[in-house]
Design a protein around this motif. Structure first.
Motif, PDB file in Angstrom:
ATOM      1  N   UNK A 171       1.277  -0.649   0.221  1.00 18.87           N
ATOM      2  CA  UNK A 171      -0.270   0.044  -0.031  1.00 18.87           C
ATOM      3  C   UNK A 171       0.827   0.745  -0.273  1.00 18.87           C
ATOM      4  N   UNK A 172       2.298   0.923   0.081  1.00 14.49           N
ATOM      5  CA  UNK A 172       3.147   2.486  -0.008  1.00 14.49           C
ATOM      6  C   UNK A 172       2.848   2.857   1.738  1.00 14.49           C
ATOM      7  N   UNK A 173       2.707   2.299   2.672  1.00 14.01           N
ATOM      8  CA  UNK A 173       3.375   3.007   4.253  1.00 14.01           C
ATOM      9  C   UNK A 173       4.182   2.354   4.479  1.00 14.01           C
ATOM     10  N   UNK A 174       5.220   3.096   4.981  1.00 16.87           N
ATOM     11  CA  UNK A 174       6.432   3.644   5.504  1.00 16.87           C
ATOM     12  C   UNK A 174       6.230   2.869   7.091  1.00 16.87           C
ATOM     13  N   UNK A 175       5.936   1.917   7.152  1.00 11.58           N
ATOM     14  CA  UNK A 175       5.817   1.330   8.425  1.00 11.58           C
ATOM     15  C   UNK A 175       6.985   0.586   9.954  1.00 11.58           C
ATOM     16  N   UNK A 176       6.505   1.601  10.983  1.00  9.10           N
ATOM     17  CA  UNK A 176       7.337   1.393  11.682  1.00  9.10           C
ATOM     18  C   UNK A 176       6.616   0.247  13.159  1.00  9.10           C
ATOM     19  N   UNK A 177       7.452  -0.645  13.852  1.00  9.19           N
ATOM     20  CA  UNK A 177       7.363  -1.008  14.467  1.00  9.19           C
ATOM     21  C   UNK A 177       8.285  -2.009  15.913  1.00  9.19           C
ATOM     22  N   UNK A 178       6.913  -0.768  17.172  1.00  8.86           N
ATOM     23  CA  UNK A 178       7.115  -0.047  18.156  1.00  8.86           C
ATOM     24  C   UNK A 178       7.492  -1.905  19.092  1.00  8.86           C
ATOM     25  N   UNK A 179       8.796  -1.906  20.060  1.00  6.87           N
ATOM     26  CA  UNK A 179       8.781  -3.297  20.511  1.00  6.87           C
ATOM     27  C   UNK A 179       8.681  -2.747  22.038  1.00  6.87           C
ATOM     28  N   UNK A 180       7.839  -1.542  22.523  1.00  4.43           N
ATOM     29  CA  UNK A 180       7.373  -1.763  23.530  1.00  4.43           C
ATOM     30  C   UNK A 180       6.518  -0.394  24.182  1.00  4.43           C
ATOM     31  N   UNK A 181       6.067  -0.170  24.861  1.00  2.00           N
ATOM     32  CA  UNK A 181       4.939   0.731  25.351  1.00  2.00           C
ATOM     33  C   UNK A 181       5.928   2.235  25.260  1.00  2.00           C
ATOM     34  N   UNK A 182       7.290   2.235  25.453  1.00  2.00           N
ATOM     35  CA  UNK A 182       7.742   3.137  25.491  1.00  2.00           C
ATOM     36  C   UNK A 182       8.195   3.370  23.721  1.00  2.00           C
ATOM     37  N   UNK A 183       8.206   3.398  22.694  1.00  2.00           N
ATOM     38  CA  UNK A 183       8.419   2.807  21.467  1.00  2.00           C
ATOM     39  C   UNK A 183       7.034   2.875  20.657  1.00  2.00           C
TER      40      UNK A 183
END
Length: 587
Positions: A171-183
Motif C-alpha cells: 500500500x506504500x505505507x512506511x511502517x514502524x514497529x515498536x518493541x514496547x510501550x515506550x517505543x
C-alpha cells in the motif's frame, strides 16, 4: 489548554494521561491512548493550530483501545480531538482521509488535522482499497495520518494469524514497529512528523505482546524531538499537496510521488532520527544479526540463553541491528551495518520482508556478506515462516547455525547440554482436565446456537464461533466459517452442488452492523435458501463489550432486511429441469 500536572503526593490513574514530565506506568494500549494527547501537546508547544481525529474498529490486539479513549473523553475535548468509532474499518479509513481533505479547504477552522486510524490485521485487509486511495491522495503538511495495525501472529484471539507488513508495504505505507510501550509512544510521535514531511500515511505495527505488555514510560515533554531531514527532491524542497482528483494525468503524478519522492523522504527521516540502531559493533565483527521491533527483544533474550552477553558477543565478533522502520528499509544504516561482515542473519516473524529488502540493497556490491533468514545460503531451513517467534525458538534455531559459522564456546556448551537433556528419560506428565471454551453463564446463545441434528450450519466471527467446538448433536453439521461480513455467502457457491438445499447461518448483531447485512442481501439476490439466526446481545462481546456503532433495535433490523421474493422456477443449466428455490430469510 493549561498543562495539567500530577499531584505529587497523591498519584491517580489519570496521571498516566495528564502528566507531562517524569515516568509513568503504561500498557501498550494506554500508550496509544495517550498518543493523540501528546501529539496535540507537542503542537501547542510549537504554536501549531491543529486538531485531532481518531476513528477505527475494535479488535484484538487493539481491543479496548476505543474504550480507553472513551475514558479520556474530557481530555480529548480539551485538546480538540474528535473520537468517532467507525461502523467498519473501511468507512473509518475514509473518514480519516476526510480530515486531510478538510485541511486543504479554504474554509478550514484549523491549520491541519492529525488523524489516527486503528484496526487489526483483517481490518486492514478490508480497508486496503480505501487506504490505497487515501495514501495516493496523501496527507497534509500540517496534519498527518497514523495507521495503528494490530497483529496477532499466533492467532490467539483471531481466526487467521496476523502479519500486516507485506500488505502495508504494498500500500506504500512506511511502517514502524515498536518493541514496547515506550517505543509505541515515541514512534507514534515520529510517525506523525514523518507523515507531515513525506505526505504519506505512516503505519505502526502493534503485536499482541506490545499491546498487552506494560512498562515504565518516560513522558517528559520534548523527549521526542523530530529532526526534519533534507526535503530537496530534484533541487526543489518537497511539500505534498493533498490530491483529490483520482483521474489521469493527476493520478500518475500521485503514484510517482508516492513511490518516489515521498518514500525517499521517509527513508531520510528514519536516518535523521536514528529509528534504526546498530546496538553493538566492533572493529573485528564478522557476523551480523538483524531483527525488527519486538522480535529484537526476543533475539536479545535468545542470545542470553545461549550465553552470548555483550562481552561474549564482542569476543565472537557479532554485530546487532535493531530495526524500528521495517519498510522502506533505509540504505545507509544497512551499508554501515554490513561493512566488513562475512555473514548476516535476519530474524523476523512470518514471511521475509526485511530479509528480501536487505538482500536487494546488498546485491551487486563488492565483498557483500552472505545472508540467512528463513533459509541459509545453501537452501537449508533456518527460521520458521509460521507461528510466533519466542526466545526459546530463536535460540534453538540460531544455535546450530552460529556453531557452523565460527567458534562459539557457550553455544557449543548449550547444544551439548540440550542433547544430553533430550536423551534423558522425561518424567510422565500428570493428567490434567481441559476446559473447552463456551458461552458465558446465562448467555442466551447457549440455546440460540443449538440446531437440529444434521442441519447444515455456518459459523462466523463472534462468540458463536464456539459452535465449532460444540457437540454436533447440538450445533448441527458446522460446514464452514467465513470472514467477518461473509456469513452465509459461502452457501451461494455450495448449494447448487449439494443435495441439501438449506443452511442455518449464525450472525452476530455486531457483525450485522459492520458488514453482515450485505451477506443477507447477497443471499436474497442469489435466491438461495438460508435461515439467518441473528444473535442479538447489543454488544461487540468478544472485544470488550462495546456497543456496535450504528446499533439498531431488533424491529429496525428486521425492517431493514430485504424482502424475500416468492419461490421461482429456475433452470440449472442446458437441459436441466427447473427446481423450486426459496430465498434467504432473517430470523
Amino acid at each position: 489548554m493549561t498543562p495539567q500536572k500530577a499531584t505529587g503526593s497523591r498519584p491517580t490513574l489519570q496521571d498516566r494521561y495528564v502528566r507531562e514530565e517524569g515516568i509513568v506506568h503504561l500498557t501498550g494500549i494506554q500508550a496509544l491512548a495517550r498518543l493523540p494527547l501528546d501529539i496535540r501537546r507537542a503542537d501547542r508547544r510549537e504554536g501549531r493550530g491543529t486538531a485531532g481525529f481518531v476513528s477505527g474498529y475494535e479488535g484484538s490486539p487493539l481491543a479496548g483501545y476505543d474504550m480507553e479513549l472513551a475514558r479520556c473523553g474530557s481530555l480529548l475535548d480539551e485538546c480538540d480531538i474528535v473520537f468517532r468509532p467507525g461502523v467498519n474499518e473501511e468507512l473509518a479509513a475514509t473518514a480519516v482521509q476526510g480530515t486531510q481533505l478538510a485541511s486543504a479547504q479554504p474554509d478550514k477552522r484549523v491549520d491541519g488535522v492529525t488523524a489516527i486510524w486503528y484496526g487489526k490485521s483483517p481490518g486492514l485487509d478490508r480497508a486496503s482499497d480505501a487506504i490505497r486511495h487515501n495514501n495516493l491522495m496523501g496527507t497534509h503538511p500540517d496534519g498527518g495520518v497514523l495507521a495503528l495495525v494490530g497483529d496477532d501472529p499466533a492467532a490467539k484471539s483471531s481466526t487467521v494469524p496476523g502479519a500486516s507488513e507485506l500488505l502495508l508495504a504494498d500500500l506504500g505505507l512506511p511502517t514502524l514497529y515498536p518493541s514496547d510501550p515506550q517505543e509505541a509512544l515515541d514512534f507514534g510521535l515520529h510517525g506523525v512528523a514523518m507523515s507531515r514531511v513525506s505526505g504519506l500515511w505512516v503505519a505502526l505495527k502493534i503485536v499482541t505482546a506490545v499491546a498487552d505488555g506494560s512498562g515504565t514510560v518516560d513522558v517528559s515533554a520534548g523527549r521526542t524531538s523530530p529532526v526534519v531531514p533534507d526535503l530537496a527532491v530534484d533541487g526543489v524542497s518537497y511539500r505534498h499537496a493533498v490530491g483529490s482528483r483520482m483521474v489521469q494525468p493527476a493520478l500518475g503524478d500521485l503514484e510517482r510521488s508516492r513511490d518516489g519522492a515521498r518514500l525517499e523522504i521517509a527513508r531520510r527521516y528514519a536516518a535523521a532520527n536514528n529509528l534504526n540502531r546498530i546496538t553493538r559493533t566492533g572493529p573485528d565483527d564478522r557476523i551480523g544479526i538483524v531483527a525488527p521491533g519486538k522480535t529484537f527483544l526476543d533475539l536479545r533474550q535468545a542470545l542470553r540463553i545461549l550465553g552470548l552477553d555483550d562481552a561474549e558477543l564482542e569476543r565472537r565478533g557479532v554485530r546487532l541491528l535493531h530495526l524500528g522502520m521495517i519498510h522502506p528499509l533505509e540504505p545507509t544504516v544497512v551499508e554501515r551495518f554490513a561493512r566488513g561482515l562475512r555473514h548476516i542473519v535476519v530474524v523476523e516473524e512470518k514471511r521475509p520482508l526485511v530479509e528480501t529488502a536487505l538482500k536487494d540493497l546488498l546485491y551487486g556490491q563488492g565483498d557483500q556478506p552472505s545472508v540467512s533468514g528463513k533459509r541459509t545460503p545453501d537452501g537449508s531451513a533456518l527460521l520458521p515462516l509460521d507461528g510466533e517467534l519466542d526466545p526459546d525458538t530463536v535460540a534453538a534455531r540460531l544455535a546450530p547455525h552460529l556453531n557452523e559459522l565460527g567458534e562459539f564456546p557457550t553455544v557449543q556448551s548449550w547444544l551439548k547440554k540440550k542433547r544430553a537433556t533430550t536423551r534423558r528419560k522425561t518424567l510422565p506428565l500428570l493428567p490434567l482436565l481441559t476446559r473447552t471454551p463456551y458461552f458465558c453463564s446465562g448467555c442466551p446463545h447457549n440455546l440460540s446456537t443449538k440446531a437440529p441434528e444434521g442441519a447444515a450450519v455456518g459459523a462466523g466471527i463472534g462468540c458463536h464461533a464456539m459452535v465449532t467446538l460444540m457437540d454436533p448433536s447440538q450445533a448441527g453439521d458446522v460446514i464452514g466459517m467465513t470472514q467477518m461480513g461473509g456469513e452465509g455467502a459461502q452457501w451461494i457457491g455450495m448449494q447448487p452442488f449439494l443435495a441439501r438445499d438449506h443452511l442455518i447461518q449464525n450472525l452476530g448483531d455486531g457483525t450485522f452492523h459492520h458488514s453482515g447485512s450485505l451477506a443477507i442481501r447477497a443471499a436474497v439476490s442469489a435466491g438461495v435458501n438460508v435461515t439467518y439466526k441473528l444473535l442479538y446481545n447489543s454488544a461487540v462481546a468478544m472485544t470488550g463489550g462495546q456497543q456496535p456503532v450504528g446499533v439498531m433495535p431488533v424491529p429496525a433490523i428486521a425492517h431493514s432486511c430485504p424482502r424475500c421474493p416468492r419461490p421461482t422456477r429456475v433452470r440449472q443449466g442446458p437441459g436441466a429441469c427447473g427446481s423450486s428455490h426459496r430465498s434467504a430469510g432473517s430470523a
